[in-house]
Motif scaffolding. Structure first.
Motif, PDB file in Angstrom:
ATOM      1  N   SER A 153       0.828  -1.208   0.000  1.00  0.00           N
ATOM      2  CA  SER A 153       0.000   0.000   0.000  1.00  0.00           C
ATOM      3  C   SER A 153       0.862   1.257   0.000  1.00  0.00           C
ATOM      4  CB  SER A 153      -0.960   0.001   1.186  1.00  0.00           C
ATOM      5  OG  SER A 153      -0.255   0.013   2.411  1.00  0.00           O
ATOM      6  N   ALA A 154       1.979   1.249   0.706  1.00  0.00           N
ATOM      7  CA  ALA A 154       2.894   2.405   0.693  1.00  0.00           C
ATOM      8  C   ALA A 154       3.492   2.589  -0.703  1.00  0.00           C
ATOM      9  CB  ALA A 154       3.998   2.217   1.729  1.00  0.00           C
ATOM     10  N   SER A 155       3.806   1.495  -1.380  1.00  0.00           N
ATOM     11  CA  SER A 155       4.331   1.588  -2.745  1.00  0.00           C
ATOM     12  C   SER A 155       3.306   2.199  -3.684  1.00  0.00           C
ATOM     13  CB  SER A 155       4.724   0.210  -3.270  1.00  0.00           C
ATOM     14  OG  SER A 155       5.860  -0.268  -2.622  1.00  0.00           O
ATOM     15  N   LEU A 156       2.064   1.781  -3.553  1.00  0.00           N
ATOM     16  CA  LEU A 156       1.012   2.329  -4.403  1.00  0.00           C
ATOM     17  C   LEU A 156       0.788   3.820  -4.138  1.00  0.00           C
ATOM     18  CD1 LEU A 156      -1.566  -0.608  -4.378  1.00  0.00           C
ATOM     19  CD2 LEU A 156      -0.164   0.170  -6.291  1.00  0.00           C
ATOM     20  N   VAL A 157       0.821   4.214  -2.877  1.00  0.00           N
ATOM     21  CA  VAL A 157       0.651   5.634  -2.546  1.00  0.00           C
ATOM     22  C   VAL A 157       1.816   6.447  -3.106  1.00  0.00           C
ATOM     23  CG1 VAL A 157       0.669   7.282  -0.626  1.00  0.00           C
ATOM     24  CG2 VAL A 157      -0.808   5.288  -0.531  1.00  0.00           C
ATOM     25  N   LEU A 158       3.029   5.953  -2.961  1.00  0.00           N
ATOM     26  CA  LEU A 158       4.189   6.688  -3.471  1.00  0.00           C
ATOM     27  C   LEU A 158       4.160   6.786  -4.994  1.00  0.00           C
ATOM     28  CD1 LEU A 158       6.925   8.020  -2.698  1.00  0.00           C
ATOM     29  CD2 LEU A 158       7.958   5.813  -3.200  1.00  0.00           C
TER      30      LEU A 158
ATOM     31  N   VAL B 174       0.284   8.455  -6.114  1.00  0.00           N
ATOM     32  CA  VAL B 174      -0.238   9.674  -5.511  1.00  0.00           C
ATOM     33  C   VAL B 174       0.861  10.728  -5.355  1.00  0.00           C
ATOM     34  CG1 VAL B 174      -1.369  10.665  -3.480  1.00  0.00           C
ATOM     35  CG2 VAL B 174      -2.073   8.425  -4.308  1.00  0.00           C
ATOM     36  N   ILE B 175       1.919  10.394  -4.637  1.00  0.00           N
ATOM     37  CA  ILE B 175       2.940  11.386  -4.299  1.00  0.00           C
ATOM     38  C   ILE B 175       3.748  11.814  -5.520  1.00  0.00           C
ATOM     39  CG2 ILE B 175       5.047  11.789  -2.973  1.00  0.00           C
ATOM     40  CD1 ILE B 175       3.804  10.027  -0.775  1.00  0.00           C
ATOM     41  N   MET B 176       4.326  10.863  -6.240  1.00  0.00           N
ATOM     42  CA  MET B 176       5.169  11.226  -7.380  1.00  0.00           C
ATOM     43  C   MET B 176       4.390  11.909  -8.511  1.00  0.00           C
ATOM     44  SD  MET B 176       8.036  10.790  -6.176  1.00  0.00           S
ATOM     45  CE  MET B 176       9.032  11.235  -7.568  1.00  0.00           C
ATOM     46  N   PRO B 177       3.192  11.439  -8.880  1.00  0.00           N
ATOM     47  CA  PRO B 177       2.445  12.198  -9.899  1.00  0.00           C
ATOM     48  C   PRO B 177       2.063  13.604  -9.434  1.00  0.00           C
ATOM     49  CG  PRO B 177       1.612   9.970  -9.772  1.00  0.00           C
ATOM     50  CD  PRO B 177       2.569  10.138  -8.634  1.00  0.00           C
ATOM     51  N   SER B 178       1.771  13.753  -8.142  1.00  0.00           N
ATOM     52  CA  SER B 178       1.449  15.086  -7.618  1.00  0.00           C
ATOM     53  C   SER B 178       2.644  16.020  -7.725  1.00  0.00           C
ATOM     54  CB  SER B 178       1.010  15.002  -6.159  1.00  0.00           C
ATOM     55  OG  SER B 178      -0.140  14.222  -6.038  1.00  0.00           O
TER      56      SER B 178
END
Length: 162
Positions: A27-32, A35-39
């Motif tokens: 789940s942390a990999s998916l968020v990174l 979510v985070i990198m595209p943002s």
């Protein structure tokens, strides 16, 4: 007035550890990654000079967490293979694959991408090289393999009843 509790775990503690660790890690990999990198990319940070430093800091911390998670998953798979006679040998193979991916990300891809991305000449415009595109492609292939292997291992651990 003594109460006797017959509460016991249905699963071995190492199996619970693998499930929780894989759930957190994936789940942390998916968020990174989603979510985070595209943002950061869409906000224009990638065109700024400090993006490489910020990216390296984020991935340095995340890669260390990945190494720790991979070590816990491999240790749990090895422990379960020694205590359970019907434990899948494939779980050890997938755990070693996950550790290998985490090591490649930590010690090869992240340092290489950051070294290529550092802008040493302030007067030149930043450009994305073909080597950087190749490294990004390698990273995404490893991420897909990690998610498939981790999801498969998580599925096996979740379904395994003792």
């Amino acid at each position: 007035m003594t109460a006797i509790s017959n509460f016991e775990f249905k699963r071995p503690i190492w199996q619970i550890g693998i499930i929780l660790t894989l759930g957190f890690w994936l789940s942390a990999s998916l968020v990174l990654d989603w979510v985070i990198m595209p943002s950061l990319y869409l906000s224009g940070m990638m065109s700024q000079a400090g993006f490489t430093t910020a990216g390296y800091t984020i991935f340095w911390n995340f890669n260390r967490m990945e190494l720790l998670s991979a070590a816990i998953v491999l240790t749990g798979a090895l422990a379960l293979s020694k205590t359970r006679y019907h434990w899948r040998i494939g779980s050890i193979v997938l755990s070693v694959l996950l550790l290998t991916i985490a090591m490649l990300d930590t010690y090869f891809l992240t340092p290489q991408m950051c070294a290529i991305g550092v802008q040493l000449n302030l007067f030149e415009a930043a450009a994305i090289s073909s080597t950087m595109n190749l490294l990004h492609g390698s990273y995404w292939v490893l991420e897909i393999v990690k998610l498939v292997a981790g999801g498969t291992l998580l599925s096996w651990c979740w379904r395994e009843q003792f």
